[in-house]
Design a protein around this motif. Structure first.
Motif, mmCIF file in Angstrom:
data_model
loop_
_atom_site.group_PDB
_atom_site.id
_atom_site.type_symbol
_atom_site.label_atom_id
_atom_site.label_comp_id
_atom_site.label_asym_id
_atom_site.label_seq_id
_atom_site.Cartn_x
_atom_site.Cartn_y
_atom_site.Cartn_z
ATOM 1 N N ILE A 168 96.914 16.266 66.204
ATOM 2 C CA ILE A 168 97.212 14.839 66.252
ATOM 3 C C ILE A 168 97.610 14.381 67.639
ATOM 4 C CG2 ILE A 168 97.776 14.415 63.849
ATOM 5 C CD1 ILE A 168 100.533 15.262 64.440
ATOM 6 N N ASP A 169 97.474 15.263 68.583
ATOM 7 C CA ASP A 169 97.849 14.900 69.945
ATOM 8 C C ASP A 169 97.197 13.612 70.451
ATOM 9 O OD1 ASP A 169 99.824 16.245 71.360
ATOM 10 O OD2 ASP A 169 98.422 16.576 73.017
ATOM 11 N N PRO A 170 95.908 13.426 70.177
ATOM 12 C CA PRO A 170 95.283 12.203 70.686
ATOM 13 C C PRO A 170 95.980 10.925 70.195
ATOM 14 C CG PRO A 170 93.606 13.733 69.943
ATOM 15 C CD PRO A 170 94.925 14.325 69.568
ATOM 16 N N LEU A 171 96.674 11.010 69.069
ATOM 17 C CA LEU A 171 97.337 9.812 68.556
ATOM 18 C C LEU A 171 98.650 9.528 69.280
ATOM 19 C CD1 LEU A 171 96.864 10.170 64.696
ATOM 20 C CD2 LEU A 171 95.510 8.884 66.332
ATOM 21 N N LEU A 172 99.105 10.490 70.050
ATOM 22 C CA LEU A 172 100.406 10.327 70.684
ATOM 23 C C LEU A 172 100.306 9.566 71.996
ATOM 24 C CD1 LEU A 172 101.842 13.882 70.025
ATOM 25 C CD2 LEU A 172 101.990 11.827 68.630
ATOM 26 N N CYS A 173 99.112 9.322 72.406
ATOM 27 C CA CYS A 173 98.932 8.661 73.686
ATOM 28 C C CYS A 173 98.349 7.293 73.425
ATOM 29 C CB CYS A 173 97.977 9.487 74.539
ATOM 30 S SG CYS A 173 97.612 8.717 76.078
ATOM 31 N N SER A 174 99.008 6.311 73.938
ATOM 32 C CA SER A 174 98.627 4.951 73.580
ATOM 33 C C SER A 174 97.209 4.615 74.029
ATOM 34 C CB SER A 174 99.603 3.962 74.185
ATOM 35 O OG SER A 174 99.712 4.201 75.568
ATOM 36 N N GLU A 175 96.782 5.276 75.083
ATOM 37 C CA GLU A 175 95.459 4.914 75.597
ATOM 38 C C GLU A 175 94.325 5.641 74.893
ATOM 39 O OE1 GLU A 175 95.262 5.331 79.865
ATOM 40 O OE2 GLU A 175 97.246 4.429 79.955
ATOM 41 N N ALA A 176 94.696 6.619 74.098
ATOM 42 C CA ALA A 176 93.634 7.369 73.439
ATOM 43 C C ALA A 176 93.346 6.766 72.063
ATOM 44 C CB ALA A 176 94.026 8.833 73.340
ATOM 45 N N ALA A 177 93.135 7.613 71.092
ATOM 46 C CA ALA A 177 92.760 7.100 69.781
ATOM 47 C C ALA A 177 93.977 6.531 69.066
ATOM 48 C CB ALA A 177 92.151 8.222 68.957
ATOM 49 N N SER A 178 93.744 5.602 68.142
ATOM 50 C CA SER A 178 94.862 5.031 67.418
ATOM 51 C C SER A 178 94.890 5.509 65.976
ATOM 52 C CB SER A 178 94.789 3.514 67.465
ATOM 53 O OG SER A 178 93.546 3.108 66.936
ATOM 54 N N VAL A 179 93.754 5.959 65.509
ATOM 55 C CA VAL A 179 93.707 6.447 64.143
ATOM 56 C C VAL A 179 92.666 7.561 64.082
ATOM 57 C CG1 VAL A 179 91.977 4.740 63.458
ATOM 58 C CG2 VAL A 179 93.446 5.753 61.721
ATOM 59 N N ILE A 180 92.932 8.503 63.224
ATOM 60 C CA ILE A 180 91.921 9.527 62.981
ATOM 61 C C ILE A 180 91.394 9.266 61.586
ATOM 62 C CG2 ILE A 180 91.518 11.997 62.655
ATOM 63 C CD1 ILE A 180 93.738 12.533 64.650
ATOM 64 N N SER A 181 90.121 9.058 61.479
ATOM 65 C CA SER A 181 89.571 8.721 60.177
ATOM 66 C C SER A 181 88.135 9.196 60.092
ATOM 67 C CB SER A 181 89.620 7.206 59.991
ATOM 68 O OG SER A 181 88.776 6.828 58.928
ATOM 69 N N GLY A 182 87.868 10.025 59.136
ATOM 70 C CA GLY A 182 86.478 10.450 59.006
ATOM 71 C C GLY A 182 86.326 11.679 58.137
ATOM 72 N N TRP A 183 85.117 12.135 58.094
ATOM 73 C CA TRP A 183 84.784 13.313 57.302
ATOM 74 C C TRP A 183 84.965 14.562 58.145
ATOM 75 C CZ3 TRP A 183 84.011 13.128 52.225
ATOM 76 C CH2 TRP A 183 83.633 11.910 51.636
ATOM 77 N N PHE A 184 85.758 15.461 57.648
ATOM 78 C CA PHE A 184 85.951 16.740 58.332
ATOM 79 C C PHE A 184 85.340 17.861 57.480
ATOM 80 C CE2 PHE A 184 89.322 14.094 59.919
ATOM 81 C CZ PHE A 184 89.442 14.446 61.255
ATOM 82 N N PRO A 185 84.675 18.782 58.117
ATOM 83 C CA PRO A 185 84.193 19.933 57.360
ATOM 84 C C PRO A 185 85.393 20.741 56.859
ATOM 85 C CG PRO A 185 83.124 19.803 59.513
ATOM 86 C CD PRO A 185 84.261 18.833 59.518
ATOM 87 N N ILE A 186 85.339 21.164 55.625
ATOM 88 C CA ILE A 186 86.385 22.026 55.080
ATOM 89 C C ILE A 186 85.987 23.451 55.449
ATOM 90 C CG2 ILE A 186 87.559 22.790 53.002
ATOM 91 C CD1 ILE A 186 86.595 20.118 51.726
ATOM 92 N N TYR A 187 86.856 24.090 56.198
ATOM 93 C CA TYR A 187 86.478 25.371 56.778
ATOM 94 C C TYR A 187 87.263 26.518 56.170
ATOM 95 C CZ TYR A 187 85.616 28.936 60.281
ATOM 96 O OH TYR A 187 85.265 30.092 60.918
ATOM 97 N N ASP A 188 86.537 27.534 55.848
ATOM 98 C CA ASP A 188 87.180 28.738 55.348
ATOM 99 C C ASP A 188 86.750 29.889 56.247
ATOM 100 O OD1 ASP A 188 88.543 30.287 53.118
ATOM 101 O OD2 ASP A 188 86.604 31.277 53.235
ATOM 102 N N THR A 189 87.705 30.723 56.629
ATOM 103 C CA THR A 189 87.363 31.752 57.617
ATOM 104 C C THR A 189 86.430 32.807 57.034
ATOM 105 O OG1 THR A 189 89.315 33.046 57.094
ATOM 106 C CG2 THR A 189 89.525 31.463 58.871
ATOM 107 N N ILE A 190 86.344 32.878 55.728
ATOM 108 C CA ILE A 190 85.441 33.861 55.130
ATOM 109 C C ILE A 190 84.092 33.244 54.766
ATOM 110 C CG2 ILE A 190 85.164 35.559 53.271
ATOM 111 C CD1 ILE A 190 87.471 36.227 55.122
ATOM 112 N N HIS A 191 84.133 32.024 54.252
ATOM 113 C CA HIS A 191 82.891 31.417 53.776
ATOM 114 C C HIS A 191 82.288 30.381 54.719
ATOM 115 C CE1 HIS A 191 84.700 32.851 49.930
ATOM 116 N NE2 HIS A 191 83.466 33.264 49.763
ATOM 117 N N GLY A 192 82.996 30.037 55.758
ATOM 118 C CA GLY A 192 82.466 29.001 56.643
ATOM 119 C C GLY A 192 82.741 27.617 56.070
ATOM 120 N N ILE A 193 81.863 26.684 56.407
ATOM 121 C CA ILE A 193 82.070 25.304 55.967
ATOM 122 C C ILE A 193 81.737 25.171 54.482
ATOM 123 C CG2 ILE A 193 81.222 22.942 56.183
ATOM 124 C CD1 ILE A 193 80.990 23.385 59.154
#
Lengths: 1125, 364
Positions: free
Chosen positions: A93-118
């Motif tokens: 969430i670091d990008p949200l801590l800087c006023s000049e960067a992103a203001s919200v994180i919103s979107g589809w994230f791949p669900i990742y498993d270290t054994i099975h991948g996405i």
């Protein structure tokens, strides 16, 4: 409670089937931050659940916000048994801590498993509310911006460059904890991923704190690395350049385009070059005179000996000659220490102690006053600079050190480990301090090399490690340089008050080539000539650097990728013996790599290397060396004299015939290359004029004449007559092999170019086609008694074939150029060689290649003499440092171009020859030296040598005059003959791609995307993933496994960028790719670390002012246009 | 010494259309490399066999990884793993679902079951389509059938939307699904001369005219009784077809019909005599086909009946295609003039399809 983190889980899609009976899944989500966990409801029987949860709120310290990732776990609910994990998403969430960067994180994230991948995707919304906290003693550094980009990011201007920041944190590797024996691989991998994420966060926060203390607000050229030391732990370290950046408002940006058009610029000679950095606005705004308050940079001890900017003298030359008297915070280190680097171990030891103590003291002090850091090391991780920033480049400085990772097993100490390194000092250091001290040593080394070159700074600086079992090679390299101190000061830019520091201002197109050291008192023998461009200052015959080609540099023809590759067998050994063996091999390798580079450079008739990166990788039974750089013909430097073959036994007719054949082949190759790279430097007539030709100096005295190495070197110093040809001597079959291998480098097929710098010298009209790729190859050596030669051939073929397959795969993009070709080698196991490449292919418009953007080359006063004095490359080593031989610790530092190495390697002899101006092909007499006896001496010397240092030095002359800021809006990059062309050209066709759709995320290792301009930086992407499989065959073997893993990593990077609202990643790099396989057990594991800057870029519009469209890089300066979402 | 691992991953997934086709065609990596070499790519690109092999393996791996997504093409557009430009996605899907006419001709009308799948190696041997490719095509048919079976609404449109296929390909799949569902016999020797496209055309006619969906959006009260689907023939319509029998059972009607047709044809064709002589036989043939369609077995034999009862007799009389057109037009239209024939709507619905099918099928 200075922060409130809010997260909302919206929906999932494409989930895997977790319930075989129904072919469906009962999914729910756990959202965790720190120690707080929330859960969503279970969404029954769906592969596309719609949770639409409430906002989960976490009230946390901003310190935690910086360190911790938001952890989202998707599970399958099971009434009767334990819930099954589907996978996880970590969101930084670091990008949200800087006023000049992103203001919200919103979107589809791949669900990742270290054994099975996405396994499906999840839609998440994350926001942060920060409360202001003005606590002086705070531990957080929210708001400091981080950039991987190694130049001033477009759409910012650098108000001040503060200098070097570094930090490292250490922890135990969960993979090696006792608990790992009883937990599942998944749990172990997740513990590791989480830990590294935490450590990265912490590291970034600490660096941020240092930056704040320095008064900066950003870190540019942020380079973070992991050292997986195995049993002894996990080190995460980072370096960067602290800056104060001002965002260019859209309003101010257009105004920056009002540069004087090149044609209208007076004295068009100097400077019409498009700044590819797009940051010229900074320098376009003239700021008050240079008499500001002292700045961190000015306070640099190294520069303290140089006269203030207004001094009319030639400080840099003086400086180099007087370097002994330099004031320094660490007077006992640096070149001065070389004086005692004799065979006597006693003094060495003392010396090291002093040095380390000093370092430690400083470190201690630095905790209270972090500014010291910048003073300690005038290093800059930037590789390209605002115009006028770089005054002279001296040459490459590098240092290596071999260390034993030795952990004391002391149960009583628990987590704390002490290292024996400091035992003699009776300091109980815990790990980070030890590692810090190691790096401290190396940095001191680098600093002293730079000083020896008459330079007060190191640019293009980077650090790396190679670890095999308990041996670790630490390496650092950079380019010694003189920087314009004005840029270090707040509000620094004044063209008005001209700096009279140098008698004659040097044009930017050649100024950086001019030697920074005093020609009368050179640190090493070199051949200097007057600059072929301005005729005013001296330049060396060859220039090696680690930086990008300055955009304003005058170049003839095109550049090309030059690689030197080397394999050296090594006996298997343990501990100290092993470390000694490695440190003994290093100088030879460095020397040989350098020789190869030099030969290949000559073979292409080029005279400078940019982006030089020398990597030495250690394996159990071999060392791999790979040097990559981009060769260029700098108009300012003398032409290469070609390569001359000499036989050892003249008189033998058959032999002579053989030599003639080879010579012919070489000459043919050179001719072909000249044509290929369009290197047709203007014929310089021998006008007798202007500047006097200085007497060629025979320098028998080396910079540190009292150091042993230089003594030897001076013996070595072959003062043959002046020849401008580079002589290769053939005295045995090995040498023949070498020459053959020299000639086997196949040029890229028609329509292809390649380089490892940001952009290809000589190509200006990029079109929009961009294809970033990562390729990995692992080669298994069939053991059978391999020789060094055989290995070299295999390794070379491996690299060549890899390049060939890129050319083939990307053939549809022709004409195109592979840029930023970053090759890393590793020896993952005995008999395995791994080569990993990340690069970008970019298309360009062939029709326009012949047109330079705009050029005006200075008509050098015809009154100036042309002279060609060619001195051969001379190598010099200073063993400036000491050997450490304490307890079980071995450390050796080797730097480039040890004379010792040269001595021992007698197949290729570099002969010094001075140029005879009128004939370039004067046959030269090769004087060969019998190094036999020398080698013996060397080897004993080497054995004792624990810390060795050397430096390639290349000359340069100072430029005092800052280019008119306006000037670089037009490129002075010139190709072909340096005739004034009198018109400026748009670099690029206006046809740019329209690629910024919501879902498409472009990735590039470069700091820009052609045809677009970056309007916003959204934050740094720094991700670490582990993937493991126990069904390797089923996943298509190790290739299938890695292929899908890399694709998954790309997908996750793109998803994060898209969620931040971005549409591209610039300065992308894969820092780490560690693959372990066990086909017998059907298992494999891989770790990948990637980083880059998430950005929003928009298509460049057609109606932009010419000046901004003249260069790709300049994107940020033009008006706004809508575009990416 | 061997390359143990060799991967190349682009941010935008690189796919060579030629290699994709080779992969689809079921070539092994080595065979594909051979084909590519024969294509002269080595000389063209100044490269070596190693490079070609490496590239081919890489591409094959990529395709294998993509295959899962291609099974539900809609996922391809919103998956995150591969960044593929939309036009490329379309190409990938279209090619993946493309099939060999030779292959499809073999399985057309067969039940898409495990049993048939077992016969694929025979089909492969017969058609020289590789077994791998046969399996892919067969699985594609099955997959499409499985999805659309349970969907309401127009068949072609359903296929197009769920599999993102072009209109043409969607229609072909509709035909395949329709044939498989109704188990039309197409394999008899007498039908061998017909191509898949002939059948696909006929299927289109049947789907558009003889299914429930063909009548248009059903009114509400019908929904409960009749499923709005055009995979199956309209049962009510088939029942109504029985009424047409009057055309051959009523002697007057038959004679009247014949004289009307002959009057119209006289002097317009060389084959007039044969037409006149065969009228009753031909008419009986067509009407009998109509009357029997309530039996599933006879539905299956629909095409063979058409050929045996109508096309073959005409062909042996050497009718030209124009003769056929002329004859059928008048045959159909004359029925409208018959005063006692009350089933004009059913007749038109029947003959419209029969006419176009026969036109399509009447060739060598």
């Amino acid at each position: 409670m200075p922060g409130k983190l809010k997260a909302k889980i919206v929906a999932g899609r494409h989930l895997p089937v977790m319930d075989r009976a129904s072919d469906l899944t009962d999914a729910f989500v756990e959202v965790k931050f720190g120690n707080t966990t929330f859960k969503t409801d279970v969404y029954h029987k769906s592969l596309n659940p719609q949770w639409n949860s409430e906002w989960f709120k976490f009230e946390v310290d901003d310190e935690d916000l910086q360190d911790e990732p938001l952890q989202i776990t998707v599970l399958d609910h099971d009434t009767y048994s334990a819930n099954d994990a589907i996978g996880k998403v970590y969101i930084d969430i670091d990008p949200l801590l800087c006023s000049e960067a992103a203001s919200v994180i919103s979107g589809w994230f791949p669900i990742y498993d270290t054994i099975h991948g996405i396994r499906g995707e999840i839609n998440v919304l994350v926001k942060v509310e920060l409360f202001n906290d003005l606590n002086r003693f705070r531990q957080s550094s929210c708001g400091v911006k981080f950039f991987c980009t190694t130049s001033i990011p477009r759409c910012y201007r650098a108000a001040m460059v503060h200098g070097f920041v570094e930090e490292l944190v250490v922890n135990e590797d969960p993979e090696y904890q006792w608990i790992d024996r009883i937990r599942t691989p998944r749990a172990s991998n997740e513990a590791r991923q989480r830990l590294i994420s935490l450590m990265s966060g912490e590291l970034q926060r600490k660096i941020g704190l240092k930056v704040l203390e320095m008064g900066g607000n950003a870190v540019v050229g942020y380079l973070q690395c992991f050292d997986l030391e195995g049993e002894s732990g996990l080190v995460v370290r980072a370096i960067g350049t602290a800056c104060t950046l001002d965002k260019l408002s859209s309003g101010s940006a257009p105004s920056t385009n009002t540069h004087i058009h090149p044609n209208t610029a007076p004295a068009s000679n100097a400077c019409n070059s498009p700044s590819k950095d797009g940051k010229e606005p900074v320098f376009g705004e003239d700021l008050p005179s240079s008499s500001g308050p002292p700045t961190p940079f000015r306070a640099l001890p190294t520069s303290s000996s140089s006269p203030p900017p207004f001094s009319p003298s030639k400080p840099c030359s003086r400086q180099s000659s007087s370097s002994d008297t330099d004031l320094s915070l660490t007077p006992k280190t640096g070149m001065g220490s070389g004086g005692s680097a004799g065979k006597d171990a006693g003094p060495l030891k003392t010396l090291l102690r002093q040095q380390t103590q000093t370092a430690l003291e400083q470190r201690g002090a630095s905790s209270s006053g972090l500014l010291l850091n910048a003073r300690e090391f005038p290093f800059f991780t930037l590789t390209s600079f605002p115009p006028g920033f770089l005054v002279h480049a001296g040459g490459v400085v590098s240092a290596r050190s071999v260390k034993l990772l030795d952990r004391i097993h002391n149960p009583a100490l628990g987590n704390t480990r002490s290292y024996k390194l400091l035992d003699w000092n009776s300091v109980t250091a815990d790990e980070p301090e030890t590692r810090d001290a190691w790096w401290e040593e190396i940095r001191q080394e680098i600093k002293s090399h730079a000083k020896a070159l008459g330079c007060h700074a190191v640019v293009g600086y980077s650090e790396s490690t190679s670890i095999c079992e308990e041996v670790c090679i630490l390496s650092a390299s950079g380019t010694a340089a003189i920087l314009n101190p004005r840029y270090m000061r707040e509000g620094c830019l004044d063209i008005g008050s001209t700096d009279h520091r140098f008698e004659e201002p040097s044009p930017p197109s050649c100024g950086f080539c001019h030697i920074p050291y005093d020609e009368l008192n050179m640190p090493f023998p070199a051949q200097l000539t007057y600059c072929y461009h301005c005729r005013r200052q001296k330049v060396p015959d060859v220039l090696f650097t680690t930086i990008d080609l300055p955009p304003e540099a005058a170049v003839t023809g095109k550049g090309c990728l030059i690689q030197a590759r080397l394999c050296r067998l090594k006996k298997k050994a343990q501990g100290e013996v092993n470390a000694t063996a490695i440190s003994n091999l290093l100088p030879f390798m460095e020397y040989e790599l350098h020789t190869q580079l030099m030969n290949k450079l000559k073979l292409r008739s080029m005279n400078a290397l940019f982006g030089l990166r020398i990597q030495i990788s250690v394996g159990e039974n071999m060392l791999l060396g790979l040097a990559s750089a981009t060769g260029v013909y700098l108009t300012a430097l003398p032409a290469s004299g070609g390569i001359q073959i000499a036989g050892k036994t003249p008189g033998d007719l058959s032999n002579e015939h053989h030599i003639l054949t080879i010579q012919k082949r070489i000459n043919d190759t050179i001719a072909k290359n000249k044509e290929l790279y369009q290197i047709n430097p203007p014929e310089l007539t021998e006008e007798a004029v202007g500047s006097p030709i200085p007497e060629p100096r025979q320098r028998s005295r080396l910079f540190r004449s009292h150091s042993e190495s230089s003594d030897e070197l001076s013996e070595l110093d072959l003062s043959h007559g002046k020849k401008d040809a580079f002589v290769l001597e053939i005295d045995d079959t090995d040498a023949v092999e070498d020459i053959h291998s020299l000639l086997t480098d196949t040029p890229p097929p028609t329509g292809f170019y390649s380089c490892n710098t940001e952009i290809m010298p000589g190509i200006y009209n990029w079109t929009s086609g961009v294809q970033m790729f990562t390729s990995v190859r692992v080669f298994r050596l069939s053991n059978a008694n391999l020789t060094n030669q055989g290995l070299n051939k295999i390794f070379t073929d491996l690299c060549e074939n890899l390049l060939k397959s890129f050319y083939f795969k990307l053939r549809s993009m022709i004409p195109c150029c592979l840029c930023h070709l970053n090759v890393t080698v590793a020896v993952p196991e005995e008999e395995l060689i791994q080569v990993a490449v990340t690069a970008v292919a970019m298309t360009f418009d062939k029709d326009q290649t012949q047109e330079k953007p705009a050029e005006k080359v200075i008509q050098k006063g015809s009154g100036e003499i042309e002279e060609q004095l060619q001195f051969p490359l001379e190598l010099c080593a200073d063993s400036s440092s000491t050997s450490t031989q304490q307890s079980s610790k071995i450390s050796g530092t080797v730097s480039l171009l040890t004379p010792a190495a040269k001595l021992c390697h007698n197949q290729l002899v570099m002969v010094r020859s001075a140029g005879v101006p009128e004939t370039s092909n004067v046959s030269s007499r090769a004087a060969s030296v019998d190094y036999g006896s020398f080698a013996d001496r060397c080897s004993t010397w080497l054995e004792l040598l624990r810390l060795k240092a050397h430096t390639i030095r290349r000359g340069s002359v100072k430029t005092s005059r800052r280019t008119q800021s306006l000037a670089h809006s037009v490129s002075s990059l010139e190709r072909g003959s340096p005739l004034p062309e009198g018109r400026s050209r748009s670099l690029r066709s206006n046809r740019s791609f329209g690629g910024s759709s919501v879902t498409v995320v472009k990735m590039t290792p470069l700091s820009f995307l052609p045809g677009t301009r970056i309007i916003k930086y959204l934050g740094i992407i720094n991700m670490f993933f582990i993937r493991e499989t126990t069904s390797l065959r089923e996943e298509g073997g190790v290739s299938g496994f890695l292929h899908s893993f890399i694709a998954e990593v790309f997908a996750m990077v793109r998803a994060h960028v898209a969620a931040l609202g971005g549409n591209a990643v610039v300065s992308y790099s894969m820092k780490e790719c560690v693959l372990m396989e066990n086909p017998n057990k059907n298992q494999a594991q891989c770790l990948i670390n990637v980083s880059g800057d998430a950005v929003i870029c928009v298509r460049e519009t057609d109606q932009e002012p010419v000046s901004s469209s003249t260069n790709i890089g300049q994107s940020c300066s033009s008006g706004t246009d809508g575009g990416a979402t | 010494m061997a390359v143990e691992l060799d991967v190349f991953v682009g941010n935008t997934t690189i796919m060579d259309e030629e290699v994709y086709q080779l992969w689809l065609d079921g070539y092994t990596v080595n065979d594909a490399v051979k084909v590519r070499m024969e294509g002269g790519v080595l000389e063209e690109c100044e490269t070596s066999a190693d490079v070609l092999l490496s590239d081919t393996m890489d591409q094959y791996r990529t395709f294998q990884m993509c295959e899962r997504l291609l099974h539900s093409p809609a996922k391809l557009a919103n998956q995150l793993l591969f960044q593929i430009p939309p036009h490329r996605q379309a190409i990938l899907i279209e090619r993946y679902y493309a099939f060999d006419d030779a292959f499809v001709r073999e399985v057309l009308g067969k039940k898409l079951s495990k049993g048939t799948k077992k016969d694929l190696d025979d089909i492969s041997a017969k058609t020289t389509v590789t077994l791998k490719s046969c399996r892919r095509q067969f699985d594609n048919f099955k997959r499409v059938l499985k999805v659309v079976e349970e969907l309401k609404g127009p068949l072609v449109e359903n296929i197009r939307q769920h599999f993102l296929l072009s209109d043409k390909l969607a229609r072909d799949y509709a035909a395949i699904v329709f044939f498989a569902n109704n188990r039309f016999e197409t394999g008899k020797r007498k039908l061998q001369y017909l191509t898949f496209q002939d059948f696909a055309f006929c299927a289109g006619q049947l789907i558009n005219n003889w299914t429930v969906g063909a009548v248009g959006e059903p009114v509400d009260h019908q929904r409960s009784s009749r499923v709005y689907m055009d995979v199956d023939l309209d049962k009510e319509f088939l029942q109504e077809l029985k009424e047409l029998k009057i055309l051959i059972t009523d002697k007057d009607l038959l004679d009247q019909h014949k004289s009307l047709v002959c009057t119209a044809l006289r002097g317009k064709t060389k084959a007039f005599n044969e037409m006149e002589a065969n009228f009753k036989n031909l008419s009986r043939g067509l009407v009998n086909i109509a009357a029997k369609l309530t039996n599933t077995k006879d539905v299956r034999d629909f095409f063979i009946d058409l050929v045996e009862k109508f096309i073959e007799p005409c062909r042996s009389d050497r009718w030209t295609a124009a003769d056929m057109r002329l004859y059928l037009t008048h045959y159909t239209n004359s029925a409208h003039i018959l005063d006692t024939f009350k089933h004009q709507v059913v007749w038109d619905r029947y003959m419209g399809v029969i006419k176009s099918c026969i036109f399509k099928m009447y060739h060598d």
